[in-house]
Scaffold this motif. Structure first.
Motif, PDB file in Angstrom:
ATOM      1  N   LYS A  15      44.412  33.339  32.242  1.00 51.94           N
ATOM      2  CA  LYS A  15      43.152  33.699  32.880  1.00 51.94           C
ATOM      3  C   LYS A  15      43.329  34.973  33.693  1.00 51.94           C
ATOM      4  N   ILE A  16      42.320  35.820  33.613  1.00 53.64           N
ATOM      5  CA  ILE A  16      42.309  37.046  34.401  1.00 53.64           C
ATOM      6  C   ILE A  16      40.910  37.163  34.984  1.00 53.64           C
ATOM      7  N   SER A  17      40.839  37.544  36.229  1.00 54.69           N
ATOM      8  CA  SER A  17      39.528  37.619  36.867  1.00 54.69           C
ATOM      9  C   SER A  17      38.678  38.704  36.211  1.00 54.69           C
ATOM     10  N   GLU A  18      37.391  38.572  36.378  1.00 51.76           N
ATOM     11  CA  GLU A  18      36.469  39.551  35.802  1.00 51.76           C
ATOM     12  C   GLU A  18      36.732  40.949  36.354  1.00 51.76           C
ATOM     13  N   ALA A  19      36.937  41.023  37.671  1.00 52.09           N
ATOM     14  CA  ALA A  19      37.184  42.331  38.296  1.00 52.09           C
ATOM     15  C   ALA A  19      38.484  42.951  37.777  1.00 52.09           C
ATOM     16  N   ASN A  20      39.533  42.144  37.663  1.00 47.44           N
ATOM     17  CA  ASN A  20      40.798  42.670  37.159  1.00 47.44           C
ATOM     18  C   ASN A  20      40.685  43.069  35.696  1.00 47.44           C
ATOM     19  N   PHE A  21      39.937  42.315  34.914  1.00 44.15           N
ATOM     20  CA  PHE A  21      39.743  42.650  33.503  1.00 44.15           C
ATOM     21  C   PHE A  21      39.038  43.993  33.372  1.00 44.15           C
ATOM     22  N   ILE A  22      37.994  44.195  34.162  1.00 38.81           N
ATOM     23  CA  ILE A  22      37.250  45.460  34.116  1.00 38.81           C
ATOM     24  C   ILE A  22      38.149  46.624  34.538  1.00 38.81           C
ATOM     25  N   ARG A  23      38.921  46.429  35.599  1.00 41.48           N
ATOM     26  CA  ARG A  23      39.843  47.493  36.041  1.00 41.48           C
ATOM     27  C   ARG A  23      40.859  47.817  34.946  1.00 41.48           C
ATOM     28  N   PHE A  24      41.369  46.770  34.297  1.00 43.83           N
ATOM     29  CA  PHE A  24      42.345  46.991  33.233  1.00 43.83           C
ATOM     30  C   PHE A  24      41.725  47.783  32.086  1.00 43.83           C
ATOM     31  N   VAL A  25      40.526  47.390  31.650  1.00 45.73           N
ATOM     32  CA  VAL A  25      39.875  48.069  30.531  1.00 45.73           C
ATOM     33  C   VAL A  25      39.541  49.516  30.905  1.00 45.73           C
ATOM     34  N   GLU A  26      39.019  49.711  32.122  1.00 49.56           N
ATOM     35  CA  GLU A  26      38.703  51.075  32.560  1.00 49.56           C
ATOM     36  C   GLU A  26      39.965  51.938  32.607  1.00 49.56           C
ATOM     37  N   ASP A  27      41.053  51.382  33.141  1.00 48.56           N
ATOM     38  CA  ASP A  27      42.319  52.117  33.205  1.00 48.56           C
ATOM     39  C   ASP A  27      42.811  52.447  31.804  1.00 48.56           C
TER      40      ASP A  27
END
Length: 184
Positions: A15-27
């Motif tokens: 599981k990965i939080s929504e905020a962390n997932f978005i940061r990862f994808v943006e990065d």
């Protein structure tokens, strides 16, 4: 320091939080853009950008619908509070006519005023119906229009409650949309 912590694998959770997932994808997207010699990753960048926009749209829609649902819940809660206040006033009107031991009083308040002041979303409509029916049955002994405010409140409550339940279903659907967009 515990020895178990030294050997703990911190990345085991899937599981990965929504905020962390978005940061990862943006990065990841920014790194692809920055390291795209000769447009080698153009197709991947385009696809990832589209997927990211779809995810953000789904998240925005979920948040908007959740805010609407919360406002509908606040409206319903406000109407319940109004009902409790109204019933306290109506209790006074009924006890001005009959004391609490009278048979007619029992038709209005079989379990006393507390039943009305501790009502829930699950039983409020049946309490309203019972009180209105008692008013109809004893209309010749009561002041004219004593139940008019309650009848109007009941109609408003039923509409608000229906809207609230509809928004709950809509918000649940938006959560599924976000999960689908995230997996894409």
């Amino acid at each position: 320091m515990k020895i178990e912590n030294v050997f703990k694998v911190f990345f085991v959770s899937i599981k990965i939080s929504e905020a962390n997932f978005i940061r990862f994808v943006e990065d990841h997207l920014q790194r692809l853009i920055a390291n795209n010699p000769g447009g080698a990753y153009a197709t991947l960048i385009s696809a990832l950008t589209t997927l990211m926009k779809n995810l953000m749209t789904a998240i925005d829609q979920r948040n908007i619908h959740q805010a609407w649902q919360e406002s509908r819940t606040a409206s319903v809660d406000q109407l319940i509070a109004e009902f409790k206040t109204m019933m306290s006033r109506l209790h006074t009107s009924i006890t001005d006519i009959w004391d609490e031991n009278h048979a007619y009083y029992e038709e209005f308040f079989p379990r006393g005023l507390e039943e009305y002041t501790t009502c829930t979303k699950g039983n409020i409509v049946s309490l309203m119906n019972r009180f209105i029916a008692a008013c109809d049955a004893r209309s010749t002994l009561l002041p004219t229009g004593i139940a008019d405010g309650l009848i109007a409140l009941k109609a408003t409550y039923e509409t608000s409650r229906s809207n609230q339940l509809g928004m709950i279903g809509s918000t649940d659907g938006n959560r599924v949309d976000v999960a689908d967009a995230r997996q894409a």
